[in-house]
Write a protein that holds these residues in place. Structure first.
Motif, PDB file in Angstrom:
ATOM      1  N   ASN A  79       0.841  -1.198   0.000  1.00 51.82           N
ATOM      2  CA  ASN A  79       0.000   0.000   0.000  1.00 51.82           C
ATOM      3  C   ASN A  79       0.877   1.250   0.000  1.00 51.82           C
ATOM      4  OD1 ASN A  79      -1.817   2.117   0.587  1.00 51.82           O
ATOM      5  ND2 ASN A  79      -3.154   0.713   1.706  1.00 51.82           N
ATOM      6  N   ALA A  80       0.640   2.134  -0.965  1.00 51.40           N
ATOM      7  CA  ALA A  80       1.487   3.325  -1.122  1.00 51.40           C
ATOM      8  C   ALA A  80       1.451   4.234   0.099  1.00 51.40           C
ATOM      9  CB  ALA A  80       1.058   4.115  -2.360  1.00 51.40           C
ATOM     10  N   ILE A  81       0.395   4.152   0.907  1.00 54.80           N
ATOM     11  CA  ILE A  81       0.325   5.035   2.064  1.00 54.80           C
ATOM     12  C   ILE A  81       1.423   4.707   3.070  1.00 54.80           C
ATOM     13  CG2 ILE A  81      -1.291   3.670   3.468  1.00 54.80           C
ATOM     14  CD1 ILE A  81      -2.675   6.398   4.097  1.00 54.80           C
ATOM     15  N   PHE A  82       1.763   3.411   3.207  1.00 52.50           N
ATOM     16  CA  PHE A  82       2.839   3.033   4.117  1.00 52.50           C
ATOM     17  C   PHE A  82       4.200   3.359   3.514  1.00 52.50           C
ATOM     18  CE2 PHE A  82      -0.634   0.154   5.487  1.00 52.50           C
ATOM     19  CZ  PHE A  82      -0.765   0.638   6.774  1.00 52.50           C
ATOM     20  N   SER A  83       4.324   3.221   2.208  1.00 55.12           N
ATOM     21  CA  SER A  83       5.585   3.564   1.548  1.00 55.12           C
ATOM     22  C   SER A  83       5.900   5.045   1.716  1.00 55.12           C
ATOM     23  CB  SER A  83       5.513   3.211   0.063  1.00 55.12           C
ATOM     24  OG  SER A  83       5.253   1.838  -0.118  1.00 55.12           O
ATOM     25  N   ARG A  84       4.889   5.902   1.553  1.00 50.62           N
ATOM     26  CA  ARG A  84       5.096   7.342   1.713  1.00 50.62           C
ATOM     27  C   ARG A  84       5.448   7.692   3.152  1.00 50.62           C
ATOM     28  NH1 ARG A  84       0.050  10.435  -0.179  1.00 50.62           N
ATOM     29  NH2 ARG A  84       1.438  12.229  -0.085  1.00 50.62           N
ATOM     30  N   PHE A  85       4.760   7.050   4.085  1.00 50.65           N
ATOM     31  CA  PHE A  85       5.045   7.284   5.501  1.00 50.65           C
ATOM     32  C   PHE A  85       6.476   6.889   5.842  1.00 50.65           C
ATOM     33  CE2 PHE A  85       5.188   4.983   9.643  1.00 50.65           C
ATOM     34  CZ  PHE A  85       5.224   6.100  10.470  1.00 50.65           C
ATOM     35  N   LEU A  86       6.895   5.704   5.400  1.00 51.71           N
ATOM     36  CA  LEU A  86       8.234   5.217   5.716  1.00 51.71           C
ATOM     37  C   LEU A  86       9.320   6.067   5.064  1.00 51.71           C
ATOM     38  CD1 LEU A  86       7.619   1.373   5.418  1.00 51.71           C
ATOM     39  CD2 LEU A  86       8.020   2.665   7.529  1.00 51.71           C
ATOM     40  N   ALA A  87       9.061   6.551   3.846  1.00 53.18           N
ATOM     41  CA  ALA A  87      10.046   7.401   3.166  1.00 53.18           C
ATOM     42  C   ALA A  87      10.280   8.682   3.950  1.00 53.18           C
ATOM     43  CB  ALA A  87       9.575   7.722   1.747  1.00 53.18           C
ATOM     44  N   ALA A  88       9.200   9.308   4.414  1.00 48.62           N
ATOM     45  CA  ALA A  88       9.338  10.534   5.202  1.00 48.62           C
ATOM     46  C   ALA A  88       9.973  10.244   6.555  1.00 48.62           C
ATOM     47  CB  ALA A  88       7.967  11.189   5.391  1.00 48.62           C
ATOM     48  N   LEU A  89       9.586   9.141   7.165  1.00 48.00           N
ATOM     49  CA  LEU A  89      10.139   8.753   8.466  1.00 48.00           C
ATOM     50  C   LEU A  89      11.642   8.537   8.373  1.00 48.00           C
ATOM     51  CD1 LEU A  89       9.770   7.768  11.424  1.00 48.00           C
ATOM     52  CD2 LEU A  89       9.284   5.495  10.486  1.00 48.00           C
ATOM     53  N   GLU A  90      12.070   7.759   7.381  1.00 44.10           N
ATOM     54  CA  GLU A  90      13.498   7.464   7.225  1.00 44.10           C
ATOM     55  C   GLU A  90      14.301   8.737   6.945  1.00 44.10           C
ATOM     56  OE1 GLU A  90      16.169   4.083   5.081  1.00 44.10           O
ATOM     57  OE2 GLU A  90      14.607   5.004   3.870  1.00 44.10           O
ATOM     58  N   LYS A  91      13.762   9.604   6.113  1.00 48.95           N
ATOM     59  CA  LYS A  91      14.452  10.847   5.766  1.00 48.95           C
ATOM     60  C   LYS A  91      14.739  11.676   7.008  1.00 48.95           C
ATOM     61  CE  LYS A  91      13.771  15.166   3.206  1.00 48.95           C
ATOM     62  NZ  LYS A  91      12.845  15.920   2.301  1.00 48.95           N
ATOM     63  N   HIS A  92      13.748  11.812   7.873  1.00 49.57           N
ATOM     64  CA  HIS A  92      13.917  12.679   9.042  1.00 49.57           C
ATOM     65  C   HIS A  92      14.684  11.987  10.174  1.00 49.57           C
ATOM     66  CE1 HIS A  92      11.606  16.103   7.572  1.00 49.57           C
ATOM     67  NE2 HIS A  92      10.811  15.221   7.005  1.00 49.57           N
ATOM     68  N   LEU A  93      14.614  10.664  10.267  1.00 47.66           N
ATOM     69  CA  LEU A  93      15.456   9.962  11.239  1.00 47.66           C
ATOM     70  C   LEU A  93      16.921  10.079  10.849  1.00 47.66           C
ATOM     71  CD1 LEU A  93      13.456   6.654  11.919  1.00 47.66           C
ATOM     72  CD2 LEU A  93      13.772   8.579  13.489  1.00 47.66           C
ATOM     73  N   ALA A  94      17.202   9.988   9.543  1.00 49.58           N
ATOM     74  CA  ALA A  94      18.585  10.053   9.062  1.00 49.58           C
ATOM     75  C   ALA A  94      19.236  11.383   9.403  1.00 49.58           C
ATOM     76  CB  ALA A  94      18.616   9.820   7.552  1.00 49.58           C
ATOM     77  N   LYS A  95      18.451  12.452   9.458  1.00 49.83           N
ATOM     78  CA  LYS A  95      18.997  13.760   9.815  1.00 49.83           C
ATOM     79  C   LYS A  95      19.578  13.768  11.224  1.00 49.83           C
ATOM     80  CE  LYS A  95      15.928  16.474   6.813  1.00 49.83           C
ATOM     81  NZ  LYS A  95      14.847  17.495   6.779  1.00 49.83           N
ATOM     82  N   HIS A  96      19.121  12.827  12.035  1.00 48.15           N
ATOM     83  CA  HIS A  96      19.599  12.721  13.419  1.00 48.15           C
ATOM     84  C   HIS A  96      20.498  11.497  13.613  1.00 48.15           C
ATOM     85  CE1 HIS A  96      16.922  15.940  14.861  1.00 48.15           C
ATOM     86  NE2 HIS A  96      16.083  15.483  13.955  1.00 48.15           N
ATOM     87  N   GLY A  97      21.001  10.947  12.514  1.00 49.25           N
ATOM     88  CA  GLY A  97      21.930   9.834  12.604  1.00 49.25           C
ATOM     89  C   GLY A  97      21.298   8.521  13.001  1.00 49.25           C
ATOM     90  N   LEU A  98      20.004   8.359  12.768  1.00 51.69           N
ATOM     91  CA  LEU A  98      19.299   7.129  13.122  1.00 51.69           C
ATOM     92  C   LEU A  98      18.956   6.341  11.863  1.00 51.69           C
ATOM     93  CD1 LEU A  98      16.849   8.605  15.790  1.00 51.69           C
ATOM     94  CD2 LEU A  98      18.891   7.235  16.245  1.00 51.69           C
ATOM     95  N   SER A  99      19.095   5.022  11.934  1.00 50.36           N
ATOM     96  CA  SER A  99      18.782   4.141  10.808  1.00 50.36           C
ATOM     97  C   SER A  99      17.451   3.449  11.053  1.00 50.36           C
ATOM     98  CB  SER A  99      19.878   3.092  10.626  1.00 50.36           C
ATOM     99  OG  SER A  99      21.114   3.709  10.315  1.00 50.36           O
ATOM    100  N   LEU A 100      16.714   3.195   9.965  1.00 53.82           N
ATOM    101  CA  LEU A 100      15.396   2.581  10.062  1.00 53.82           C
ATOM    102  C   LEU A 100      15.428   1.150   9.536  1.00 53.82           C
ATOM    103  CD1 LEU A 100      12.346   3.052  10.705  1.00 53.82           C
ATOM    104  CD2 LEU A 100      12.077   3.671   8.290  1.00 53.82           C
ATOM    105  N   VAL A 101      14.874   0.221  10.318  1.00 51.83           N
ATOM    106  CA  VAL A 101      14.693  -1.167   9.892  1.00 51.83           C
ATOM    107  C   VAL A 101      13.193  -1.445   9.892  1.00 51.83           C
ATOM    108  CG1 VAL A 101      15.143  -3.589  10.396  1.00 51.83           C
ATOM    109  CG2 VAL A 101      16.919  -1.879  10.819  1.00 51.83           C
TER     110      VAL A 101
END
Length: 336
Positions: A79-101
């Motif tokens: 479902n594209a709604i989860f893909s969009r959510f995860l893309a935004a989540l990963e982008k902003h976590l990365a700004k703080h040096g955090l990796s997403l699994v």
């Protein structure tokens, strides 16, 4: 002919030996560079480049006590709604040096618990889940580990974990009220599986109105384009003459649109159609789909901010309500 032995990957000790410093100094250069003199830092960085040294996550975890890994549990990636959510989540976590699994749960509480245990085992510092309905085993796991957990896609101020999401009942009510105001009385509602999905349950609750003069009929199906097609076929086979179809996701609305067109039923002249999500394709169909915009990208950003705040301060953040918005396009019309 003998094969050449593969070069061993440089480690922390190799860098320290080549730079003439201690292993602790190399670690400080990597994790707290301001704690090392500029001369030493430059020398160590030069050796790191010369040896092509790449610090491993495991080594960093040993030295800093942190893995800097955040785990996300979502029902599906289809479902594209989860893909969009995860893309935004990963982008902003990365700004703080955090990796997403990311792990998928198929909206099954038992699978969610097992996947959560796996994320805990690899050292996840926080978890992100969908909705507020979880198994007792999951709740016990969180209580035992005391991990920060953010519940998303759902806003509930009284829930024992912070939530970041929208009012699901309010979103479906907004869509229904729009159709009622346009004069529609017989409305078919297409939704995904109810079991173990509190978001769907909340959207169904938003349609309850004991003093209403309209008729709603519910059609449960898989949340997919195929599911939307199948549900619409069932709608067309009923004796009731519906003037509108309200779908609980744009993915279902897309399937409904395809099936209506297959039966040469004109949208919106003969059938109005409304979705929920406002996925990108909804503005590209013919006709464009009227929908309820859910701020999914903003939810990803707000969830990342909540996780970072919790990890940095050790204080649970407040729940965040994100407003849904009606987007009127060409798939609906007012009845005379």
């Amino acid at each position: 002919m003998e094969s050449r032995p593969k070069k061993k990957r440089a480690n922390l000790r190799d860098v320290a030996k080549a730079a003439g410093v201690s292993v602790a100094t190399v670690s400080r250069v990597l994790n707290s560079p301001k704690a090392v003199s500029e001369e030493t830092r430059l020398r160590v960085q030069e050796v790191i480049g010369m040896l092509h040294f790449v610090p491993s996550a495991a080594a960093r975890a040993i030295n800093s006590g942190r893995t800097r890994v955040v785990g996300a549990l979502v029902p599906t990636l289809d479902n594209a709604i989860f893909s969009r959510f995860l893309a935004a989540l990963e982008k902003h976590l990365a700004k703080h040096g955090l990796s997403l699994v990311v792990a998928t749960t198929s909206d099954d509480p038992e699978i969610e618990t097992e996947k959560a245990k796996g994320l805990v085992d690899i050292g996840a510092e926080a978890l992100i889940v969908s909705g507020i309905a979880h198994s007792p085993d999951f709740d016990r796991l969180i209580e035992q580990t005391r991990l920060p957990v953010i519940a998303t896609s759902y806003f509930e101020k009284s829930y024992h974990l912070p939530t970041v999401g929208y009012d699901n009942a309010g979103a479906s009510r907004l869509a229904l009220n729009f159709l009622l105001a346009a004069g529609h009385k017989n409305i078919a509602v297409v939704h995904g599986p109810v079991k173990s999905n509190d978001r769907t349950q909340a959207r169904l609750s938003g349609l309850k109105n004991p003093v209403s003069s309209h008729t709603l009929q519910m059609f449960e199906t898989d949340i997919s384009v195929e599911g939307g097609c199948a549900a619409t076929l069932r709608i067309l086979e009923r004796d009731t003459v519906f003037t509108a179809i309200l779908c609980f996701s744009d993915v279902l609305a897309m399937g409904a649109l395809f099936e209506l067109q297959r039966h040469q039923i004109r949208v919106p002249d003969e059938m109005s159609l409304v979705g929920i999500d406002d996925l990108p394709f909804s503005s590209c169909t013919f006709p464009e789909i009227t929908t309820i915009h859910l701020p999914v990208a903003r939810m990803g950003e707000a969830t990342a901010q909540a996780v970072v705040h919790w990890l940095d301060t050790q204080v649970a953040p407040k729940s965040v309500l994100l407003e849904a918005e009606l987007i009127v396009r060409n798939s609906t019309r007012e009845l005379n």
